[in-house]
Design a protein around this motif. Structure first.
Motif, PDB file in Angstrom:
ATOM      1  N   VAL A   1       6.740  -6.577  -8.072  1.00 53.40           N
ATOM      2  CA  VAL A   1       7.942  -5.873  -7.609  1.00 53.40           C
ATOM      3  C   VAL A   1       7.760  -5.427  -6.161  1.00 53.40           C
ATOM      4  CG1 VAL A   1       9.408  -3.842  -7.933  1.00 53.40           C
ATOM      5  CG2 VAL A   1       8.640  -5.155  -9.920  1.00 53.40           C
ATOM      6  N   ALA A   2       6.592  -4.855  -5.851  1.00 59.16           N
ATOM      7  CA  ALA A   2       6.335  -4.370  -4.490  1.00 59.16           C
ATOM      8  C   ALA A   2       6.215  -5.507  -3.492  1.00 59.16           C
ATOM      9  CB  ALA A   2       5.065  -3.520  -4.469  1.00 59.16           C
ATOM     10  N   TRP A   3       5.850  -6.699  -3.940  1.00 58.86           N
ATOM     11  CA  TRP A   3       5.840  -7.883  -3.063  1.00 58.86           C
ATOM     12  C   TRP A   3       7.254  -8.156  -2.539  1.00 58.86           C
ATOM     13  CZ3 TRP A   3       8.346 -12.611  -3.567  1.00 58.86           C
ATOM     14  CH2 TRP A   3       7.918 -13.643  -2.728  1.00 58.86           C
ATOM     15  N   GLY A   4       8.234  -7.936  -3.393  1.00 56.84           N
ATOM     16  CA  GLY A   4       9.615  -8.142  -2.970  1.00 56.84           C
ATOM     17  C   GLY A   4      10.198  -6.964  -2.223  1.00 56.84           C
TER      18      GLY A   4
ATOM     19  N   ILE B   1      -0.953   2.512  -6.940  1.00 56.69           N
ATOM     20  CA  ILE B   1      -0.570   2.695  -5.536  1.00 56.69           C
ATOM     21  C   ILE B   1      -1.285   1.676  -4.653  1.00 56.69           C
ATOM     22  CG2 ILE B   1      -0.944   4.238  -3.544  1.00 56.69           C
ATOM     23  CD1 ILE B   1      -0.136   6.555  -5.387  1.00 56.69           C
ATOM     24  N   GLY B   2      -2.569   1.431  -4.955  1.00 61.08           N
ATOM     25  CA  GLY B   2      -3.294   0.423  -4.195  1.00 61.08           C
ATOM     26  C   GLY B   2      -2.601  -0.922  -4.252  1.00 61.08           C
ATOM     27  N   LEU B   3      -2.176  -1.346  -5.434  1.00 58.21           N
ATOM     28  CA  LEU B   3      -1.488  -2.625  -5.585  1.00 58.21           C
ATOM     29  C   LEU B   3      -0.108  -2.600  -4.937  1.00 58.21           C
ATOM     30  CD1 LEU B   3      -2.488  -3.357  -9.277  1.00 58.21           C
ATOM     31  CD2 LEU B   3      -3.332  -4.531  -7.234  1.00 58.21           C
ATOM     32  N   GLN B   4       0.571  -1.461  -5.015  1.00 59.19           N
ATOM     33  CA  GLN B   4       1.881  -1.334  -4.369  1.00 59.19           C
ATOM     34  C   GLN B   4       1.766  -1.575  -2.873  1.00 59.19           C
ATOM     35  OE1 GLN B   4       3.496   2.610  -4.360  1.00 59.19           O
ATOM     36  NE2 GLN B   4       5.430   1.988  -3.432  1.00 59.19           N
ATOM     37  N   CYS B   5       0.697  -1.091  -2.244  1.00 62.74           N
ATOM     38  CA  CYS B   5       0.517  -1.265  -0.805  1.00 62.74           C
ATOM     39  C   CYS B   5       0.043  -2.669  -0.450  1.00 62.74           C
ATOM     40  CB  CYS B   5      -0.480  -0.240  -0.275  1.00 62.74           C
ATOM     41  SG  CYS B   5       0.126   1.458  -0.289  1.00 62.74           S
ATOM     42  N   LEU B   6      -0.827  -3.235  -1.262  1.00 63.79           N
ATOM     43  CA  LEU B   6      -1.383  -4.551  -0.955  1.00 63.79           C
ATOM     44  C   LEU B   6      -0.339  -5.655  -1.096  1.00 63.79           C
ATOM     45  CD1 LEU B   6      -4.792  -4.097  -2.757  1.00 63.79           C
ATOM     46  CD2 LEU B   6      -4.451  -4.250  -0.285  1.00 63.79           C
ATOM     47  N   ALA B   7       0.648  -5.456  -1.965  1.00 65.65           N
ATOM     48  CA  ALA B   7       1.652  -6.497  -2.202  1.00 65.65           C
ATOM     49  C   ALA B   7       2.446  -6.848  -0.944  1.00 65.65           C
ATOM     50  CB  ALA B   7       2.578  -6.071  -3.339  1.00 65.65           C
ATOM     51  N   PRO B   8       3.004  -5.883  -0.198  1.00 66.00           N
ATOM     52  CA  PRO B   8       3.700  -6.261   1.036  1.00 66.00           C
ATOM     53  C   PRO B   8       2.763  -6.844   2.085  1.00 66.00           C
ATOM     54  CG  PRO B   8       3.599  -3.876   0.813  1.00 66.00           C
ATOM     55  CD  PRO B   8       3.169  -4.453  -0.494  1.00 66.00           C
ATOM     56  N   ALA B   9       1.491  -6.439   2.072  1.00 69.45           N
ATOM     57  CA  ALA B   9       0.522  -7.058   2.978  1.00 69.45           C
ATOM     58  C   ALA B   9       0.370  -8.535   2.635  1.00 69.45           C
ATOM     59  CB  ALA B   9      -0.818  -6.338   2.884  1.00 69.45           C
ATOM     60  N   GLN B  10       0.305  -8.845   1.337  1.00 70.85           N
ATOM     61  CA  GLN B  10       0.212 -10.238   0.919  1.00 70.85           C
ATOM     62  C   GLN B  10       1.460 -11.017   1.334  1.00 70.85           C
ATOM     63  OE1 GLN B  10      -2.584 -11.677  -0.635  1.00 70.85           O
ATOM     64  NE2 GLN B  10      -1.458 -13.497   0.025  1.00 70.85           N
TER      65      GLN B  10
ATOM     66  N   TRP C   1      -7.657   5.438  -1.252  1.00 71.57           N
ATOM     67  CA  TRP C   1      -7.863   5.630   0.192  1.00 71.57           C
ATOM     68  C   TRP C   1      -7.995   4.306   0.933  1.00 71.57           C
ATOM     69  CZ3 TRP C   1     -11.397   4.100   3.741  1.00 71.57           C
ATOM     70  CH2 TRP C   1     -12.667   3.689   3.331  1.00 71.57           C
ATOM     71  N   TRP C   2      -8.581   3.281   0.268  1.00 73.99           N
ATOM     72  CA  TRP C   2      -8.900   2.066   1.004  1.00 73.99           C
ATOM     73  C   TRP C   2      -7.747   1.067   1.040  1.00 73.99           C
ATOM     74  CZ3 TRP C   2     -11.699  -2.863  -0.580  1.00 73.99           C
ATOM     75  CH2 TRP C   2     -12.134  -3.569   0.551  1.00 73.99           C
ATOM     76  N   ALA C   3      -7.082   0.847  -0.091  1.00 71.20           N
ATOM     77  CA  ALA C   3      -6.040  -0.178  -0.151  1.00 71.20           C
ATOM     78  C   ALA C   3      -4.885   0.080   0.825  1.00 71.20           C
ATOM     79  CB  ALA C   3      -5.522  -0.318  -1.578  1.00 71.20           C
ATOM     80  N   PRO C   4      -4.352   1.309   0.945  1.00 72.36           N
ATOM     81  CA  PRO C   4      -3.300   1.525   1.947  1.00 72.36           C
ATOM     82  C   PRO C   4      -3.761   1.237   3.373  1.00 72.36           C
ATOM     83  CG  PRO C   4      -3.280   3.298   0.349  1.00 72.36           C
ATOM     84  CD  PRO C   4      -4.531   2.499   0.089  1.00 72.36           C
ATOM     85  N   LEU C   5      -5.017   1.553   3.683  1.00 69.89           N
ATOM     86  CA  LEU C   5      -5.548   1.274   5.019  1.00 69.89           C
ATOM     87  C   LEU C   5      -5.673  -0.229   5.246  1.00 69.89           C
ATOM     88  CD1 LEU C   5      -6.827   2.230   7.686  1.00 69.89           C
ATOM     89  CD2 LEU C   5      -9.022   2.335   6.480  1.00 69.89           C
ATOM     90  N   VAL C   6      -6.226  -0.944   4.268  1.00 64.29           N
ATOM     91  CA  VAL C   6      -6.348  -2.398   4.369  1.00 64.29           C
ATOM     92  C   VAL C   6      -4.972  -3.034   4.543  1.00 64.29           C
ATOM     93  CG1 VAL C   6      -6.903  -4.478   3.030  1.00 64.29           C
ATOM     94  CG2 VAL C   6      -8.523  -2.578   3.120  1.00 64.29           C
ATOM     95  N   ALA C   7      -4.003  -2.580   3.754  1.00 66.15           N
ATOM     96  CA  ALA C   7      -2.654  -3.126   3.833  1.00 66.15           C
ATOM     97  C   ALA C   7      -2.045  -2.897   5.208  1.00 66.15           C
ATOM     98  CB  ALA C   7      -1.780  -2.498   2.751  1.00 66.15           C
ATOM     99  N   TYR C   8      -2.189  -1.685   5.713  1.00 60.10           N
ATOM    100  CA  TYR C   8      -1.624  -1.359   7.035  1.00 60.10           C
ATOM    101  C   TYR C   8      -2.223  -2.268   8.106  1.00 60.10           C
ATOM    102  CZ  TYR C   8      -0.161   1.396  11.080  1.00 60.10           C
ATOM    103  OH  TYR C   8       0.390   1.789  12.276  1.00 60.10           O
ATOM    104  N   GLU C   9      -3.540  -2.419   8.109  1.00 62.76           N
ATOM    105  CA  GLU C   9      -4.204  -3.215   9.139  1.00 62.76           C
ATOM    106  C   GLU C   9      -3.843  -4.696   9.023  1.00 62.76           C
ATOM    107  OE1 GLU C   9      -8.299  -2.163   8.605  1.00 62.76           O
ATOM    108  OE2 GLU C   9      -8.120  -0.346   9.854  1.00 62.76           O
ATOM    109  N   ALA C  10      -3.682  -5.197   7.791  1.00 64.96           N
ATOM    110  CA  ALA C  10      -3.298  -6.596   7.606  1.00 64.96           C
ATOM    111  C   ALA C  10      -1.878  -6.844   8.114  1.00 64.96           C
ATOM    112  CB  ALA C  10      -3.407  -6.977   6.133  1.00 64.96           C
TER     113      ALA C  10
END
Length: 383
Positions: free
Chosen positions: A76-79, A244-253, A319-328
């Motif tokens: 869902v968050a990917w979309g 939350i980690g997956l929610q952030c990583l999805a738009p990064a993907q 703490w890590w997944a939102p940061l990784v997502a932002y940087e990607a």
């Protein structure tokens, strides 16, 4: 650990991806322009079982395991990052109501939440208590068979759209966590008003403030025992932090997928951009970081399914997944050049959206403190 998904999990994942691709992704940027949650879309998500998939079928859910819930949140968050918050919020609040609400209250609200007819917010933060959440000051004074709530909550997601909220309030003079109780509070009660904050991102989620001026909440709407609400409910945050980690990583993907396609088509010096290591290597690094963080999130959910303590792992995800997502996403924006800086492309919106979760639901500093406490005990807690 078996990394293979069952046929049922693959089917749920594929169905959620189709919905995200066809119904969510095309309108992601337009929904930010309106800044309003589409309730018809919310109910459509409910009909597809996307809002309360981990809740029991008796309450309108699908009774799915935590890993499968994560798969659905991710798709869902990917979309649409913001609509990815809806199944996450329903999962967190749904578990709270399932465990601690009186049966008649749970039956009144949980099926409506799973259908998408009602939306439940979580009201914990106050103007002067963010990271130090146990020091809240909103008062809940007992008055016969009801409680009168007085005070303010702020930085509450879905403030303007929510129909009801899980609210934490102080019910005794104890200054710490043991003086706090939790309540399910319908937001149309007299004595409740709300305002919206002017945020950088997550416009559809819409953070805001809730004001309580003697709002009367029936005693049966208290969640759990008096004075134990904070301690009981905080146990559910390990689940939501992994989601939350997956929610952030999805738009990064999503940004990575779009950028890989772009750098194969775009040419410079008569060659596709992807042939230049200054382009392909940063994308390869981002792919590695996103996949590593993704696996960490699924490991935490896998541990939850097996009843294994996973507080430290969940804090790592948060703490890590939102940061990784932002940087990607930032790297994807830069590799699109001047076009990436335009609002015509979604990278800038994704960047602004995921930034908020480096703050909300627990800052990186608090998550690292939790990890240190889990590994070293109380010796790691500052005085």
């Amino acid at each position: 650990m078996d990394f293979a998904l069952s046929q049922e999990q693959q089917a749920f994942q594929a169905a959620a991806r189709r919905f995200a691709d066809e119904r969510l992704k095309p309108g992601y940027q337009q929904r930010e322009q309106t800044g309003i949650l589409d309730r018809d879309l919310l109910r459509e998500m409910g009909r597809l079982g996307l809002l309360g998939p981990g809740l029991p079928e008796s309450y309108g859910g699908l009774g799915l395991d935590a890993v499968t819930v994560g798969l659905l949140v991710e798709q869902v968050a990917w979309g649409d990052f913001n609509l990815g918050y809806l199944p996450l919020l329903t999962a967190l609040n749904g578990v709270i109501l399932q465990r601690y609400a009186r049966p008649e209250v749970a039956r009144e609200w949980l099926p409506a939440m799973c259908r998408g007819d009602k939306l439940c917010a979580l009201a914990l933060t106050e103007p002067h208590t963010g990271s130090d959440a146990a020091r809240i000051s909103l008062k809940a004074r007992r008055d016969g068979n009801r409680y009168l709530l007085t005070g303010e909550k702020t930085s509450i997601s879905m403030t303007m759209a929510a129909d009801v909220a899980v609210v934490f309030a102080r019910t005794s003079e104890d200054p710490g966590a043991h003086g706090v109780s939790a309540f399910l509070v319908p937001l149309d009660l007299p004595g409740i008003s709300r305002t919206r904050l002017n945020d950088v991102g997550s416009i559809v989620v819409g953070r805001g403030s809730l004001f309580f001026d003697g709002a009367a909440v029936p005693e049966e709407y208290r969640l759990g025992e008096e004075g134990k609400g904070f301690v009981q409910v905080m146990q559910g945050f390990d689940f939501s932090r992994a989601l939350i980690g997956l929610q952030c990583l999805a738009p990064a993907q999503a940004s990575l997928e779009e950028t890989w396609a772009y750098v194969q088509e775009r040419k410079a010096f008569a060659q596709p951009l992807v042939r230049f290591e200054g382009v392909s290597f940063p994308l390869a690094e981002a792919e590695t970081q996103v996949q590593a963080a993704r696996l960490l999130c699924y490991r935490a959910l896998w541990m939850k399914d097996r009843g294994v303590p996973h507080t430290a792992e969940a804090a790592m995800c948060k703490w890590w997944a939102p940061l990784v997502a932002y940087e990607a996403i930032q790297q994807c924006l830069l590799l699109h050049g001047h076009a990436g800086y335009s609002k015509d492309l979604p990278h800038q919106q994704r960047l602004r959206d995921v930034l908020g979760l480096q703050i909300g639901d627990g800052t990186a500093q608090i998550m690292k403190l939790i990890i240190a406490r889990e590994r070293a005990g109380r010796a790691a807690i500052p005085y």
